[in-house]
Each structure stands twice: as structure tokens, then as C-alpha cells.
Design a protein around this motif. Structure first.
Motif, PDB file in Angstrom:
ATOM      1  N   ARG A   1       1.229 -10.808 -14.357  1.00 44.05           N
ATOM      2  CA  ARG A   1       2.582 -10.496 -13.899  1.00 44.05           C
ATOM      3  C   ARG A   1       2.831  -9.002 -14.041  1.00 44.05           C
ATOM      4  O   ARG A   1       3.580  -8.548 -14.892  1.00 44.05           O
ATOM      5  N   PRO A   2       2.177  -8.197 -13.209  1.00 40.63           N
ATOM      6  CA  PRO A   2       2.339  -6.749 -13.328  1.00 40.63           C
ATOM      7  C   PRO A   2       3.759  -6.319 -12.989  1.00 40.63           C
ATOM      8  O   PRO A   2       4.477  -7.002 -12.250  1.00 40.63           O
ATOM      9  N   ARG A   3       4.139  -5.206 -13.551  1.00 37.52           N
ATOM     10  CA  ARG A   3       5.416  -4.599 -13.169  1.00 37.52           C
ATOM     11  C   ARG A   3       5.235  -3.984 -11.789  1.00 37.52           C
ATOM     12  O   ARG A   3       4.311  -3.194 -11.568  1.00 37.52           O
ATOM     13  N   THR A   4       6.092  -4.342 -10.846  1.00 36.43           N
ATOM     14  CA  THR A   4       5.953  -3.868  -9.470  1.00 36.43           C
ATOM     15  C   THR A   4       7.216  -3.131  -9.051  1.00 36.43           C
ATOM     16  O   THR A   4       8.322  -3.663  -9.156  1.00 36.43           O
ATOM     17  N   LEU A   5       7.029  -1.910  -8.590  1.00 39.28           N
ATOM     18  CA  LEU A   5       8.129  -1.071  -8.133  1.00 39.28           C
ATOM     19  C   LEU A   5       8.008  -0.879  -6.631  1.00 39.28           C
ATOM     20  O   LEU A   5       6.908  -0.677  -6.108  1.00 39.28           O
ATOM     21  N   HIS A   6       9.146  -0.921  -5.951  1.00 39.03           N
ATOM     22  CA  HIS A   6       9.156  -0.824  -4.494  1.00 39.03           C
ATOM     23  C   HIS A   6      10.010   0.358  -4.051  1.00 39.03           C
ATOM     24  O   HIS A   6      11.185   0.455  -4.421  1.00 39.03           O
ATOM     25  N   GLY A   7       9.441   1.235  -3.251  1.00 42.33           N
ATOM     26  CA  GLY A   7      10.215   2.300  -2.629  1.00 42.33           C
ATOM     27  C   GLY A   7      10.527   3.470  -3.543  1.00 42.33           C
ATOM     28  O   GLY A   7      10.299   3.440  -4.755  1.00 42.33           O
ATOM     29  N   HIS A   8      11.078   4.515  -2.936  1.00 40.58           N
ATOM     30  CA  HIS A   8      11.305   5.770  -3.641  1.00 40.58           C
ATOM     31  C   HIS A   8      12.275   5.648  -4.804  1.00 40.58           C
ATOM     32  O   HIS A   8      12.075   6.278  -5.847  1.00 40.58           O
ATOM     33  N   ASN A   9      13.345   4.873  -4.660  1.00 40.90           N
ATOM     34  CA  ASN A   9      14.337   4.811  -5.736  1.00 40.90           C
ATOM     35  C   ASN A   9      13.737   4.258  -7.022  1.00 40.90           C
ATOM     36  O   ASN A   9      13.923   4.831  -8.108  1.00 40.90           O
ATOM     37  N   GLU A  10      13.017   3.153  -6.919  1.00 42.95           N
ATOM     38  CA  GLU A  10      12.448   2.541  -8.117  1.00 42.95           C
ATOM     39  C   GLU A  10      11.317   3.394  -8.685  1.00 42.95           C
ATOM     40  O   GLU A  10      11.196   3.547  -9.909  1.00 42.95           O
TER      41      GLU A  10
END
Length: 242
Positions: free
Chosen positions: A45-54
Motif C-alpha cells: 500500500r504505497p503512498r501515492t501522490l497525484h499531480g502538482h499540488n500533492e
């Protein structure tokens, strides 16, 4: 036919060493995805960030920490890259980071990274004993309906939150950090009050006095009732509400 845009590895190395979050962010496409496996986010369950803001919030957090960064190996071709990085905290704790990048038009479209942390450091094996008091915090950050008091001790930052009735992260902290969800990971003990937590995946629960909670990135939270929430956080306070 125009020549393909190349990834600027030299600037990436320099921005990493200088903890230049803005320059590092410019290397990611607007729709980039960043996956992280570390001591908090397990491989399943990796930490996943999406897009520039995150991704911006994550880079601000990492670059804001009192630690050194050095990219020691970098391999690059037209469509991908891989690198290894060595980071070190002032107490001698080392973090090793290995990442694989998918490159699109000279920028990172997807990144998968794995971090490995020292388990025993000078902090636990021989550093001088310390004692600090939240009555005299090293830093205080205030925001609407709340504040966080910070102590820097043992190479870490510990935070005490005081959140008044009516406080909600998405109303009162989200405008400060600019992410859709709280991207800080928390490991905290709740002293008083009641809080409702809503995770991005729909999981939700209430936390009350005497309870310990771990909250991975991607959540909202709000105070329930008329009593302030007071909690102590060992993980997520370093760049909270910045």
C-alpha cells in the motif's frame, strides 16, 4: 522532426542537494504520479501522490527538513531514469532512497521510490538526554480555530495540536497548504476532545481521549462537539499548516 527534450540530470542533482523544492517540482508533469514506499507506507500500500499540488506539498515537507541530500548515482535514457540518494539528519540517521522514473518530454510522468531508514542512531544509543516542555515550544503555528506547538528534540519534531470546536482540516488548513487532502502522515495520542477522520478511500472513524491513531496521507478531519481536541503527534507536525 524536432529533437526530443532531454531530462536535465545535472540540475536535478543540484536542486536535490540544495533542497530547492520549486525547481524539483518543475521536473514533474502536471499529471505526474509519485509512489513512495518507506517506514510508514508498506509495499502493498504505497503512498501515492497525484499531480502538482500533492507532489508540491511532499517536496516542501522533505526539503524543509534539517537534513542533507545527495544523489550519488543517476542512470538516464530517453524514456526513463533511475537514481539513488543518500540523506542524513543532524543526529546521524541516514535515509537511502532509490527511485525509478518514467520520462515524458524531459519531465517525470511517474516515479516509484523506496526509502530505507536507520533503526538505531545516536539518538537511541548515546546522545545526551533532553527534556522540553510544551509550555515553552520552539515554534507555534496558528490557523483559524487552531494551533500547533512544536518541540525539536532528539533529532525529531513533536507537535501538540489544539483544535477548537468548528475546526475542519478542509476548511481551515487546506487553503494554507493547497492540497485536496491532508498529505501529512500522523502518529498521535489524543488527550481530549473528539475528532472524526475521513480517509480518501472512504474509511472513516472517530478518535477520542486516550486513543492512539495512525493516519496515512490522504485524509480530512474535523472536531466533533463542544470540547477542543488536544493531541500529540510524533510524525506529521514538521511542516503542518505551512
Amino acid at each position: 522532426m524536432s529533437a526530443p527534450t532531454l531530462f536535465d540530470a545535472a540540475t536535478f542533482r543540484r536542486a536535490t542537494a540544495e533542497r530547492d523544492a520549486a525547481t524539483l517540482l518543475s521536473f514533474y508533469t502536471d499529471d505526474a504520479e509519485l509512489e513512495i514506499v518507506d517506514h510508514e507506507a508498506q509495499p502493498s500500500r504505497p503512498r501515492t501522490l497525484h499531480g502538482h499540488n500533492e507532489i508540491s506539498a511532499y517536496l516542501d515537507d522533505v526539503c524543509g527538513r534539517d537534513m542533507t541530500h545527495m544523489v550519488d548515482h543517476f542512470v538516464l535514457d530517453a524514456d526513463g531514469a533511475a537514481y539513488s540518494e543518500v540523506c542524513e539528519y543532524p543526529d546521524g540517521t541516514e535515509v537511502r532512497h532509490v527511485a525509478v522514473l518514467d520520462i515524458r518530454d524531459g519531465r517525470i510522468a511517474h516515479q516509484s521510490g523506496v526509502q530505507a531508514w536507520d533503526e538505531l542512531t545516536e539518538t537511541t544509543t548515546g546522545a545526551a538526554a533532553e527534556r522540553k516542555d510544551f509550555a515553552r515550544p520552539d515554534e507555534v503555528r496558528t490557523f483559524e480555530h487552531g494551533r500547533v506547538e512544536l518541540l525539536n528534540i532528539g533529532g525529531s519534531t513533536i507537535g501538540r495540536y489544539t483544535l477548537e470546536p468548528g475546526w475542519r482540516w478542509s476548511l481551515h488548513v487546506k487553503p494554507i497548504v493547497g492540497t485536496d487532502w491532508c498529505e501529512a502522515s500522523h502518529f498521535q495520542y489524543q488527550i481530549s476532545g473528539h475528532m472524526h477522520v475521513l480517509m480518501a478511500d472512504g474509511t472513516n472513524f472517530e478518535v477520542g481521549p486516550g486513543q492512539v491513531s495512525t493516519l496515512p496521507s490522504g485524509h480530512d478531519a474535523w472536531v466533533i462537539g463542544d470540547e477542543p481536541v488536544i493531541s500529540v503527534d510524533w510524525w506529521g507536525a514538521t511542516n503542518y499548516a505551512k
